[in-house]
Design an enzyme around this catalytic site. Structure first.
Site, short mmCIF file in Angstrom:
data_model
loop_
_atom_site.label_atom_id
_atom_site.label_comp_id
_atom_site.label_asym_id
_atom_site.label_seq_id
_atom_site.Cartn_x
_atom_site.Cartn_y
_atom_site.Cartn_z
CB SER A 90 -0.88 0.01 1.26
OG SER A 90 -1.55 1.25 1.41
CE1 TYR A 138 -3.92 -2.03 5.12
CE2 TYR A 138 -3.25 0.23 4.62
CZ TYR A 138 -3.68 -1.03 4.20
OH TYR A 138 -3.87 -1.27 2.85
#
Length: 258
Positions: free
Chosen positions: A148, A165
């Protein structure tokens, strides 16, 4: 070799985790269109069944297996079963992921571990098993990790903090580099895709609160679309990328160019 042959995936078995919807299903469509036999895993059988019907409607041969990457004991049996029932895995797309939003000082440890277990530990154990049972014996393979842009940078203070995350995806970025260097002499390439913001179930909460801000800070002025990962996924899965490994490629509308 003709260019179209470099992209041909006929006869290849592609395992895509978290493949029942969103980015995983988008990549499954791409690999299946170019001839791969697609194997999808996800936690919910009903969503897998819907994805299988969707892919078969497009002429893609698909198999589905309900599986939770957070259940470490189930990973090795899953790979063995796919190997026996479908064939050795040629392409592994580590796409399944989890997230959690909370200020760092309030972040629950069990939520931290949930994110790490799916995004890092489950990815490691599945990759290890696929390498051992399929790719190393064959002397070839393609591994695509879905990281990501959150693994390449921190969050704006105007966005919700997602420490677990961001940390987990940063781990996937360097997991990609380290594994690529180790596997390069053995015929296996390892690369990652770093998506920006796409409208998916995982990003629903973030977009509900900050879509206008995200689009404003994206040079292309839009979110990712339903075909924006297909070309790169196909490239990294095919012989067209035979001399590419250890790369973390952002698909983000220019966010990381700012």
């Amino acid at each position: 070799m003709a260019l179209k042959e470099l992209f041909d995936l006929s006869g290849k078995v592609a395992l895509i985790t978290g493949g029942s919807r969103g980015l995983g299903l988008q990549m499954a469509e791409a690999l299946g269109e170019y001839g791969a036999v697609v194997v999808l895993t996800a936690r919910k059988q009903n969503e897998l069944d819907e994805a299988k019907a969707h892919l078969e409607g497009l002429g893609v041969k698909a198999h589905v297996y309900a599986n939770d990457l957070g259940d470490f004991e189930a990973i090795e049996p899953l790979v063995t079963r796919i190997h026996q029932e479908v064939g050795p895995i040629d392409i592994l797309v580590n796409n399944a992921g989890a997230t959690w939003g909370a200020p760092t000082v309030e972040h629950p440890f069990d939520a931290w571990m949930k994110v790490m277990n799916v995004n890092v530990n489950g990815t490691f154990l599945l990759t290890q098993s696929v390498l051992k049972h399929c790719m190393l014996p064959a002397g070839k393979g393609r591994i695509i990790n879905v990281a990501s842009v959150a693994g390449l940078r921190g969050n704006s203070p105007r966005m919700a903090p997602t420490m677990a995350y961001n940390t987990s995806k940063g781990a996937v970025v360097n997991f990609t580099r380290a594994l690529a260097a180790e596997m390069a002499p053995l015929g296996i390439t390892v690369n990652s895709i770093c998506p920006g913001y796409f409208p998916t179930k995982m990003t629903r909460g973030t977009l509900a609160k900050a879509e206008e801000l995200i689009v404003e800070n994206t040079p292309m002025g839009r979110l990712g679309g339903e075909s924006d990962l297909k070309g790169l996924a196909l490239l990294l899965a095919s012989d067209a990328s035979a001399y590419m490994t250890g790369q973390n490629i952002a698909v983000d509308g220019g966010i990381t160019s700012n």
